[in-house]
Design a protein around this motif. Structure first.
Motif, PDB file in Angstrom:
ATOM      1  N   ALA A  65      49.387 -11.590   9.280  1.00  0.00           N
ATOM      2  CA  ALA A  65      49.164 -12.130   8.043  1.00  0.00           C
ATOM      3  C   ALA A  65      47.750 -11.489   7.671  1.00  0.00           C
ATOM      4  CB  ALA A  65      48.554 -13.384   8.613  1.00  0.00           C
ATOM      5  N   ALA A  66      47.310 -11.437   8.376  1.00  0.00           N
ATOM      6  CA  ALA A  66      45.179 -10.580   7.654  1.00  0.00           C
ATOM      7  C   ALA A  66      45.615  -8.534   7.388  1.00  0.00           C
ATOM      8  CB  ALA A  66      44.485 -10.563   9.336  1.00  0.00           C
ATOM      9  N   GLU A  67      46.516  -8.457   8.190  1.00  0.00           N
ATOM     10  CA  GLU A  67      47.118  -7.405   6.737  1.00  0.00           C
ATOM     11  C   GLU A  67      47.932  -7.288   6.056  1.00  0.00           C
ATOM     12  OE1 GLU A  67      50.248  -3.229   8.628  1.00  0.00           O
ATOM     13  OE2 GLU A  67      49.649  -4.521   9.778  1.00  0.00           O
ATOM     14  N   GLN A  68      48.757  -8.142   5.774  1.00  0.00           N
ATOM     15  CA  GLN A  68      49.620  -8.460   4.851  1.00  0.00           C
ATOM     16  C   GLN A  68      49.326  -8.939   4.075  1.00  0.00           C
ATOM     17  OE1 GLN A  68      53.138  -8.251   4.299  1.00  0.00           O
ATOM     18  NE2 GLN A  68      52.814  -8.023   2.109  1.00  0.00           N
ATOM     19  N   GLU A  69      47.694  -9.517   3.799  1.00  0.00           N
ATOM     20  CA  GLU A  69      46.603  -9.756   3.085  1.00  0.00           C
ATOM     21  C   GLU A  69      46.026  -8.850   2.437  1.00  0.00           C
ATOM     22  OE1 GLU A  69      42.411 -12.466   2.787  1.00  0.00           O
ATOM     23  OE2 GLU A  69      44.193 -13.708   3.703  1.00  0.00           O
ATOM     24  N   GLN A  70      45.567  -7.776   3.403  1.00  0.00           N
ATOM     25  CA  GLN A  70      44.890  -6.569   2.523  1.00  0.00           C
ATOM     26  C   GLN A  70      46.273  -5.668   1.774  1.00  0.00           C
ATOM     27  OE1 GLN A  70      41.763  -5.325   3.227  1.00  0.00           O
ATOM     28  NE2 GLN A  70      41.966  -7.198   3.567  1.00  0.00           N
ATOM     29  N   ASP A  72      48.446  -6.633   0.113  1.00  0.00           N
ATOM     30  CA  ASP A  72      48.584  -7.378  -0.916  1.00  0.00           C
ATOM     31  C   ASP A  72      47.481  -7.002  -1.940  1.00  0.00           C
ATOM     32  OD1 ASP A  72      50.983  -8.613   0.190  1.00  0.00           O
ATOM     33  OD2 ASP A  72      50.227 -10.834   0.020  1.00  0.00           O
ATOM     34  N   LEU A  73      46.566  -7.149  -1.364  1.00  0.00           N
ATOM     35  CA  LEU A  73      45.479  -6.759  -1.950  1.00  0.00           C
ATOM     36  C   LEU A  73      45.704  -5.104  -2.537  1.00  0.00           C
ATOM     37  CD1 LEU A  73      41.797  -6.538  -2.780  1.00  0.00           C
ATOM     38  CD2 LEU A  73      41.387  -6.638  -0.439  1.00  0.00           C
ATOM     39  N   ALA A  74      45.462  -4.069  -1.764  1.00  0.00           N
ATOM     40  CA  ALA A  74      45.235  -2.465  -2.397  1.00  0.00           C
ATOM     41  C   ALA A  74      47.033  -2.779  -2.933  1.00  0.00           C
ATOM     42  CB  ALA A  74      46.140  -1.845  -0.656  1.00  0.00           C
ATOM     43  N   GLU A  75      47.986  -3.331  -3.342  1.00  0.00           N
ATOM     44  CA  GLU A  75      49.280  -3.351  -3.922  1.00  0.00           C
ATOM     45  C   GLU A  75      47.884  -3.605  -5.236  1.00  0.00           C
ATOM     46  OE1 GLU A  75      52.502  -5.170  -2.797  1.00  0.00           O
ATOM     47  OE2 GLU A  75      52.093  -4.074  -1.389  1.00  0.00           O
ATOM     48  N   SER A  76      47.351  -5.362  -5.497  1.00  0.00           N
ATOM     49  CA  SER A  76      47.129  -5.327  -6.721  1.00  0.00           C
ATOM     50  C   SER A  76      46.585  -4.512  -6.757  1.00  0.00           C
ATOM     51  CB  SER A  76      46.540  -6.861  -6.366  1.00  0.00           C
ATOM     52  OG  SER A  76      47.245  -7.970  -6.261  1.00  0.00           O
ATOM     53  N   LEU A  77      45.106  -4.300  -6.364  1.00  0.00           N
ATOM     54  CA  LEU A  77      44.433  -3.065  -6.982  1.00  0.00           C
ATOM     55  C   LEU A  77      44.739  -1.717  -7.344  1.00  0.00           C
ATOM     56  CD1 LEU A  77      41.788  -3.336  -3.964  1.00  0.00           C
ATOM     57  CD2 LEU A  77      41.681  -4.014  -6.149  1.00  0.00           C
ATOM     58  N   CYS A  78      46.130  -0.751  -6.953  1.00  0.00           N
ATOM     59  CA  CYS A  78      47.207  -0.080  -7.062  1.00  0.00           C
ATOM     60  C   CYS A  78      47.321  -0.407  -8.519  1.00  0.00           C
ATOM     61  CB  CYS A  78      47.547   0.145  -5.754  1.00  0.00           C
ATOM     62  SG  CYS A  78      46.953   1.318  -4.646  1.00  0.00           S
ATOM     63  N   ARG A 103      46.500 -12.551  -7.686  1.00  0.00           N
ATOM     64  CA  ARG A 103      46.996 -12.358  -6.569  1.00  0.00           C
ATOM     65  C   ARG A 103      45.928 -11.926  -5.674  1.00  0.00           C
ATOM     66  NH1 ARG A 103      50.500  -6.796  -7.866  1.00  0.00           N
ATOM     67  NH2 ARG A 103      50.657  -7.026  -5.584  1.00  0.00           N
ATOM     68  N   VAL A 104      44.746 -11.873  -5.672  1.00  0.00           N
ATOM     69  CA  VAL A 104      43.224 -11.029  -4.625  1.00  0.00           C
ATOM     70  C   VAL A 104      42.914 -12.364  -4.244  1.00  0.00           C
ATOM     71  CG1 VAL A 104      41.664  -9.954  -4.546  1.00  0.00           C
ATOM     72  CG2 VAL A 104      43.368  -9.043  -5.565  1.00  0.00           C
ATOM     73  N   VAL A 105      42.621 -12.909  -5.417  1.00  0.00           N
ATOM     74  CA  VAL A 105      42.124 -14.463  -4.773  1.00  0.00           C
ATOM     75  C   VAL A 105      41.915 -15.994  -5.245  1.00  0.00           C
ATOM     76  CG1 VAL A 105      39.031 -15.566  -5.175  1.00  0.00           C
ATOM     77  CG2 VAL A 105      39.389 -13.190  -5.180  1.00  0.00           C
ATOM     78  N   SER A 106      42.859 -16.779  -4.577  1.00  0.00           N
ATOM     79  CA  SER A 106      42.641 -18.434  -4.721  1.00  0.00           C
ATOM     80  C   SER A 106      41.992 -19.086  -5.540  1.00  0.00           C
ATOM     81  CB  SER A 106      43.522 -18.361  -3.656  1.00  0.00           C
ATOM     82  OG  SER A 106      43.924 -19.477  -3.050  1.00  0.00           O
ATOM     83  N   HIS A 107      42.608 -19.325  -6.899  1.00  0.00           N
ATOM     84  CA  HIS A 107      41.366 -20.102  -7.498  1.00  0.00           C
ATOM     85  C   HIS A 107      41.868 -21.117  -8.806  1.00  0.00           C
ATOM     86  CE1 HIS A 107      42.792 -16.526  -9.942  1.00  0.00           C
ATOM     87  NE2 HIS A 107      42.468 -16.907 -10.844  1.00  0.00           N
TER      88      HIS A 107
END
Length: 194
Positions: A65-70, A72-78, A103-107
């Motif tokens: 899950a932590a890897e998937q979150e990372q 997702d973060l990388a995809e969002s940044l790209c 996508r990166v920060v729940s709010h």
């Protein structure tokens, strides 16, 4: 009050083992029974084997899950970088930035402020309509020099997270925004042209 009283059943036998990952307890696996003497050492040994396998599986799932979150973060940044490089349409760019923030920060709500002549103005927002604030958000503007958190980010270029704005020493009351309890902000910095 004991576990049996809390869950509404008489507990006479308990079997519990820690869920360990590299000598670190991540939880407890337990079984209960209403009959006394229900569990033996053999049950304990079997439960310990099961707990070891369960702890490994739980840790693997957590790591995945932590890897998937990372990812997702990388995809969002790209995606944000690609959009920045692909479009010159200001509104499309602002919408994509806010979509990627979600996508990166729940709010609950987010906005983009741009600074011009020392004044930070909200140029795009998302999520404020649910609280009836959507119309007021575009009109918000703040003198950067008068708002300590904005000034700090503008000067340092560093992000800021405020876990409880109500108890923050630099709290600034904004009419209609008393519902805000925590905030994360990041400065948008243009590269130096010199």
């Amino acid at each position: 009050m004991g576990i049996g009283q809390e869950c509404g059943m008489p507990i006479r036998s308990l079997l519990a083992v820690p869920l360990l990952v590299e000598d670190r307890a991540i939880g407890v696996l337990s079984a209960v029974d209403s009959q006394p003497g229900r569990f033996s050492q053999q049950h304990c040994d079997l439960f310990l084997t099961l707990a070891s396998q369960a702890a490994t599986a739980l840790e693997n799932a957590r790591l995945y899950a932590a890897e998937q979150e990372q990812r997702d973060l990388a995809e969002s940044l790209c995606d944000t970088a690609a959009t920045l490089n692909r479009t010159l349409d200001f509104d499309t760019l602002l919408d994509r930035i806010l979509a990627n923030v979600k996508r990166v920060v729940s709010h609950d709500r987010a906005n983009v402020m741009l600074i011009s002549s020392g004044i930070a103005r909200v140029v795009r927002s998302r999520g404020y309509g649910a609280g009836g604030q959507q119309g007021a958000i575009p009109a918000l503007q703040f003198p950067v020099a008068d708002i300590p958190t904005l000034r700090q980010m503008a000067e340092s270029g560093q992000p800021m997270a405020i876990p409880d704005v109500n108890s923050h020493s630099d709290r600034v009351d904004v009419p209609g925004m008393s519902w805000i309890h925590s905030r994360a902000s990041a400065a948008l910095c243009a590269p130096s042209t010199s």
